[in-house]
Design a protein around this motif. Structure first.
Motif, PDB file in Angstrom:
ATOM      1  N   ASP A   1       0.848  -1.196   0.000  1.00  0.00           N
ATOM      2  CA  ASP A   1       0.000   0.000   0.000  1.00  0.00           C
ATOM      3  C   ASP A   1       0.881   1.242   0.000  1.00  0.00           C
ATOM      4  OD1 ASP A   1      -2.701  -0.873  -0.003  1.00  0.00           O
ATOM      5  OD2 ASP A   1      -2.503  -1.492   2.088  1.00  0.00           O
ATOM      6  N   THR A   2       0.429   2.261  -0.711  1.00  0.00           N
ATOM      7  CA  THR A   2       1.111   3.552  -0.654  1.00  0.00           C
ATOM      8  C   THR A   2       0.163   4.526   0.030  1.00  0.00           C
ATOM      9  OG1 THR A   2       2.222   3.069  -2.737  1.00  0.00           O
ATOM     10  CG2 THR A   2       2.328   5.332  -1.948  1.00  0.00           C
ATOM     11  N   ILE A   3       0.376   4.716   1.335  1.00  0.00           N
ATOM     12  CA  ILE A   3      -0.510   5.585   2.098  1.00  0.00           C
ATOM     13  C   ILE A   3       0.238   6.802   2.638  1.00  0.00           C
ATOM     14  CG2 ILE A   3      -2.080   3.740   2.770  1.00  0.00           C
ATOM     15  CD1 ILE A   3      -0.590   3.530   5.401  1.00  0.00           C
ATOM     16  N   TRP A   4       1.526   6.927   2.288  1.00  0.00           N
ATOM     17  CA  TRP A   4       2.332   7.998   2.882  1.00  0.00           C
ATOM     18  C   TRP A   4       2.161   9.332   2.167  1.00  0.00           C
ATOM     19  CZ3 TRP A   4       7.646   5.359   4.256  1.00  0.00           C
ATOM     20  CH2 TRP A   4       7.406   4.375   5.217  1.00  0.00           C
ATOM     21  N   TYR A   5       1.414   9.363   1.079  1.00  0.00           N
ATOM     22  CA  TYR A   5       1.153  10.649   0.435  1.00  0.00           C
ATOM     23  C   TYR A   5       0.130  11.466   1.225  1.00  0.00           C
ATOM     24  CZ  TYR A   5       3.722   9.453  -3.799  1.00  0.00           C
ATOM     25  OH  TYR A   5       4.702   9.142  -4.697  1.00  0.00           O
ATOM     26  N   ARG A   6      -0.644  10.804   2.065  1.00  0.00           N
ATOM     27  CA  ARG A   6      -1.648  11.493   2.860  1.00  0.00           C
ATOM     28  C   ARG A   6      -1.019  11.978   4.160  1.00  0.00           C
ATOM     29  NH1 ARG A   6      -6.924  10.071   1.326  1.00  0.00           N
ATOM     30  NH2 ARG A   6      -7.574  11.525   2.951  1.00  0.00           N
ATOM     31  N   PRO A   7      -1.158  13.256   4.489  1.00  0.00           N
ATOM     32  CA  PRO A   7      -0.475  13.788   5.685  1.00  0.00           C
ATOM     33  C   PRO A   7      -0.937  13.157   6.984  1.00  0.00           C
ATOM     34  CG  PRO A   7      -2.033  15.393   4.773  1.00  0.00           C
ATOM     35  CD  PRO A   7      -1.909  14.291   3.776  1.00  0.00           C
ATOM     36  N   GLN A   8      -2.145  12.573   7.007  1.00  0.00           N
ATOM     37  CA  GLN A   8      -2.605  11.927   8.238  1.00  0.00           C
ATOM     38  C   GLN A   8      -1.668  10.796   8.658  1.00  0.00           C
ATOM     39  OE1 GLN A   8      -4.479  12.546   5.590  1.00  0.00           O
ATOM     40  NE2 GLN A   8      -6.338  13.617   6.205  1.00  0.00           N
ATOM     41  N   VAL A   9      -1.026  10.140   7.677  1.00  0.00           N
ATOM     42  CA  VAL A   9      -0.110   9.041   7.979  1.00  0.00           C
ATOM     43  C   VAL A   9       1.341   9.482   7.855  1.00  0.00           C
ATOM     44  CG1 VAL A   9       0.631   6.727   7.286  1.00  0.00           C
ATOM     45  CG2 VAL A   9      -1.792   7.289   7.328  1.00  0.00           C
ATOM     46  N   SER A  10       1.660  10.304   6.868  1.00  0.00           N
ATOM     47  CA  SER A  10       3.046  10.734   6.691  1.00  0.00           C
ATOM     48  C   SER A  10       3.557  11.482   7.921  1.00  0.00           C
ATOM     49  CB  SER A  10       3.191  11.599   5.440  1.00  0.00           C
ATOM     50  OG  SER A  10       2.513  12.828   5.575  1.00  0.00           O
ATOM     51  N   THR A  11       2.698  12.299   8.542  1.00  0.00           N
ATOM     52  CA  THR A  11       3.117  13.013   9.748  1.00  0.00           C
ATOM     53  C   THR A  11       3.393  12.035  10.894  1.00  0.00           C
ATOM     54  OG1 THR A  11       0.765  13.361  10.262  1.00  0.00           O
ATOM     55  CG2 THR A  11       1.935  15.173   9.202  1.00  0.00           C
ATOM     56  N   LEU A  12       2.643  10.939  10.952  1.00  0.00           N
ATOM     57  CA  LEU A  12       2.883   9.941  11.990  1.00  0.00           C
ATOM     58  C   LEU A  12       4.195   9.202  11.746  1.00  0.00           C
ATOM     59  CD1 LEU A  12      -0.713   8.471  12.415  1.00  0.00           C
ATOM     60  CD2 LEU A  12       0.542   9.891  14.044  1.00  0.00           C
ATOM     61  N   TRP A  13       4.505   8.909  10.487  1.00  0.00           N
ATOM     62  CA  TRP A  13       5.784   8.261  10.180  1.00  0.00           C
ATOM     63  C   TRP A  13       6.939   9.131  10.657  1.00  0.00           C
ATOM     64  CZ3 TRP A  13       8.284   3.984   9.055  1.00  0.00           C
ATOM     65  CH2 TRP A  13       9.590   4.077   8.549  1.00  0.00           C
ATOM     66  N   TRP A  14       6.877  10.430  10.381  1.00  0.00           N
ATOM     67  CA  TRP A  14       7.968  11.309  10.801  1.00  0.00           C
ATOM     68  C   TRP A  14       7.923  11.574  12.299  1.00  0.00           C
ATOM     69  CZ3 TRP A  14      11.906  11.234   7.886  1.00  0.00           C
ATOM     70  CH2 TRP A  14      11.752  11.082   6.503  1.00  0.00           C
TER      71      TRP A  14
END
Length: 466
Positions: free
Chosen positions: A427-440
């Motif tokens: 899955d590519t879900i890191w383009y959405r800030p709801q998840v990308s911000t959590l990754w960082w």
């Protein structure tokens, strides 16, 4: 020899805190630092930064990505102001260095992109995420602010989870074809809560599962511990109800890694019997629960079997066709890729796609990274993951010597990272800030535990003296 090479690759032998002693930039910024000494407001800079970050995580599931972007710009501006007027002590870590290298590779990919304007949009979004990481890594160095920010996210995730569970009982309109229409699951409800996509929701809730489990050990007294159990339960149930196969795999990987780390952490406090048998018994019981769910819960069984159905499942078939097209994109530009972001992908993918298989992303973070920045991107991403895991392991062992409760947050961060990396394979879900911000957030939390060589030497000396 191996340990020496490993320490060099992970930048563990570099005294990064000494850079300011020879930095021309550090000396040029001295007047700003003198100005900060007289600023009453900036003396509370980290607390102000925490407020900005809390607003981002509290609003992320409910507001538009444009508004999240505006909040991230504000966070970036605050980080810049605090950093240029700071004493520059302790903020630079190996994770920061490799993140900067990763960003540099993406800048190069943008400069050489065949669709520069689209890639520039992606670079701007990535830069905002990295500047958010910088602010979080700074703020999270304070244990009280670290725990408080995690609490804000857990409270928000609890609301999201409750609404998702409500969708399961009262129904939710499928906003897309998320299940093969020829299977028995085609009419079943896949919850998506406020995020609009079950796969995205699964990724969003994964940190909630890890952090709530850690909270049970961090939070004192039994009432907060009971709350942690409730938070873990509702986030886990909601994640399972997304019926996201990638999310399920990530959930299993997260749980496995977290259990191993918890057993390792508590090992010195255990009796001889439990030191020997705790891990086998725990993993055996967990495996039995998973196997029982697959064997005796029809909906779980059918969903799991679709993972092995190959092209016979429409979702699998769609991904396989997209992956084949993406591989051709990588072959066309193997060294530096087409540039970052989904807009660059959407410009180039139609030239390689198979008929009737349109896609907004590569459906794999690894293929996506290779498309965006080629071999250089994959190497820098792998370096970033390797450095973060190594630094995590070093700090866990340091904290384990004193059994500091803050170490549980670090263990949860590692486990969640692995869970997201497993889900990210499909899955590519890191383009959405709801998840990308959590990754960082996870990456920043790991960086916040970093102890410089000088500080480690001073701490070890005091411990030996005691």
């Amino acid at each position: 020899m191996f340990n020496t090479a490993l320490q060099r690759v992970t930048l563990s032998r570099f005294a990064l805190d000494q850079w300011r002693q020879v930095s021309l930039l550090h000396r040029l910024l001295s007047p700003l630092r003198q100005w900060r000494q007289g600023s009453w407001l900036l003396q509370w800079g980290d607390a102000i930064g925490w407020v900005f970050l809390a607003i981002v995580f509290a609003l992320a599931p409910y507001v538009s990505t444009a508004l999240i972007g505006v909040l991230m710009v504000a966070c970036a501006g605050l980080w810049l102001l605090l950093t240029v007027s700071d004493q520059a002590e302790g903020w630079l870590t190996p994770v920061h260095v490799v993140v900067t290298v990763y960003w540099g590779v993406m800048v190069l990919a943008t400069a050489l992109s065949p669709v520069k304007s689209a890639a520039l949009v992606g670079l701007v979004k990535l830069t905002l995420n990295l500047l958010l990481f910088m602010l979080m890594a700074r703020v999270l160095r304070r244990p009280n602010l670290r725990s408080a920010l995690i609490l804000v996210y857990l409270a928000t995730a609890a609301i999201v989870s409750v609404y998702g569970i409500r969708q399961y009982y009262f129904g939710a309109e499928a906003l897309a074809t998320w299940s093969d229409p020829e299977t028995n699951l085609s009419q079943s409800t896949r919850v998506y809560s406020y995020l609009g996509n079950p796969n995205l929701l699964a990724g969003y809730l994964m940190p909630a599962v890890g952090f709530s489990a850690a909270a049970f050990f961090v939070w004192p007294k039994w009432v907060p511990k009971g709350l942690a159990v409730v938070l873990w339960g509702i986030s886990s149930v909601c994640l399972i109800l997304t019926r996201s196969r990638g999310g399920w795999l990530g959930f299993v990987a997260l749980s496995f890694v977290l259990m191993v780390l918890l057993v390792y952490w508590l090992n010195p406090l255990s009796t001889a019997f439990w030191r020997r048998w705790a891990l086998p018994l725990l993993l055996g019981a967990s495996a039995a629960v998973v196997v029982a769910a697959v064997l005796f819960v029809p909906s779980v069984q059918e969903r799991v079997l679709t993972m092995f159905a190959g092209r016979e499942d429409s979702s699998n078939n769609f991904r396989i066709n997209v992956w084949e097209s993406v591989v051709n994109m990588i072959r066309a530009r193997p060294i530096i890729g087409i540039g970052p972001g989904n807009e660059a992908f959407n410009k180039v993918y139609p030239l390689f796609q198979k008929p009737n298989y349109t896609a907004l992303s590569a459906y794999s973070i690894y293929l996506e990274t290779a498309v965006e920045a080629g071999i250089l991107g994959i190497l820098s991403f792998a370096w970033l993951i390797g450095v973060s895991f190594y630094q995590s392991w070093v700090q866990i062992n340091r904290l384990r010597q004193r059994l500091e409760p803050q170490g549980y947050w670090l263990m949860a961060a590692i486990a969640v990272q692995i869970g997201l990396l497993v889900q990210g394979a499909v899955d590519t879900i890191w383009y959405r800030p709801q998840v990308s911000t959590l990754w960082w957030l996870l990456m920043a939390l790991i960086a916040s535990y970093y102890v410089s060589l000088r500080e480690k030497y001073r701490t070890d000396s005091l411990t030996d003296a005691a």
